[in-house]
Design an enzyme around this catalytic site. Sequence first.
Site, mmCIF file in Angstrom:
data_model
loop_
_atom_site.group_PDB
_atom_site.id
_atom_site.type_symbol
_atom_site.label_atom_id
_atom_site.label_comp_id
_atom_site.label_asym_id
_atom_site.label_seq_id
_atom_site.Cartn_x
_atom_site.Cartn_y
_atom_site.Cartn_z
ATOM 1 C CE1 TYR A 185 0.539 1.461 4.081
ATOM 2 C CE2 TYR A 185 0.176 -0.798 4.546
ATOM 3 C CZ TYR A 185 0.916 0.533 5.028
ATOM 4 O OH TYR A 185 1.393 0.561 6.280
ATOM 5 C CE1 TYR B 70 1.533 6.696 6.961
ATOM 6 C CE2 TYR B 70 3.217 7.000 5.394
ATOM 7 C CZ TYR B 70 2.598 6.203 6.529
ATOM 8 O OH TYR B 70 3.774 5.430 6.984
ATOM 9 C CG HIS C 136 19.221 7.701 -15.793
ATOM 10 N ND1 HIS C 136 19.110 8.752 -16.680
ATOM 11 C CD2 HIS C 136 19.969 8.154 -14.759
ATOM 12 C CE1 HIS C 136 19.803 9.761 -16.058
ATOM 13 N NE2 HIS C 136 20.313 9.404 -14.875
#
Length: 227
Positions: free
Chosen positions: A122, A217, A164
């Site tokens: 998640y 968050y 890269h």
Amino acid sequence: MQHNPRSPAADALRASEAVVAAMRDLIGLGLSQGTSGNVSVRHGDGFLVSPTGIPADILTPDDIVPMTFAGTWDHRLAPSSEWRFHRDILARRPEIGAVVHAHPTYCTAFALCGRDIPAVHYMIAAVGGPTIRCAPYAPYGTDALSDLALAALEGRAGCLLANHGMIATGPTLEKALWLAVEMETLCRQYAIALQVGTPVILPDDEIARTVERFKTYGPRARTDAQS
């Protein structure tokens, strides 16, 4: 003359110090090595970007290069060879305040394979969607690479660059650096899971719900955390 802590010069110094600290953090966190990796922050009418070819351990705030969104600079050092995608991301994504580019081992390993990262955890919601896209290959420092990176970042805060490395962005430099760590962690977990068995992919609607929850968050300033 009394020093004004809020003067443009003082603000530029603080922003340059933050870029130096972030460049050193990339090394300390194992996300970069040698003179690879580069960092930029939005500042004034343009942005500040790390210079090319200067090892992070000897970098100073005076080495950080101020640039315009027209792609010009007036500094004794040249900006990072990747200044184009820093400029273009900051110019076209006003919500982004900082860009981090590095070559961490696991992100780069998947980039070498040209593979997107699916929603195996998640925490992928931290990039803003159910995948971390891998932009097709283009030579470093080119307009072509910048265009491909912008496409891979559409609706996302981070992406891989084929053969890269990776790009992580954020509204602040702290959040961009945090996202770079989270992306490398997720790629490491995915690499190990592929050796263990078949990773389970979370559904898009679950990631969409988590994206909404993730709007509050991640690292926050003390004042934000108290509000």
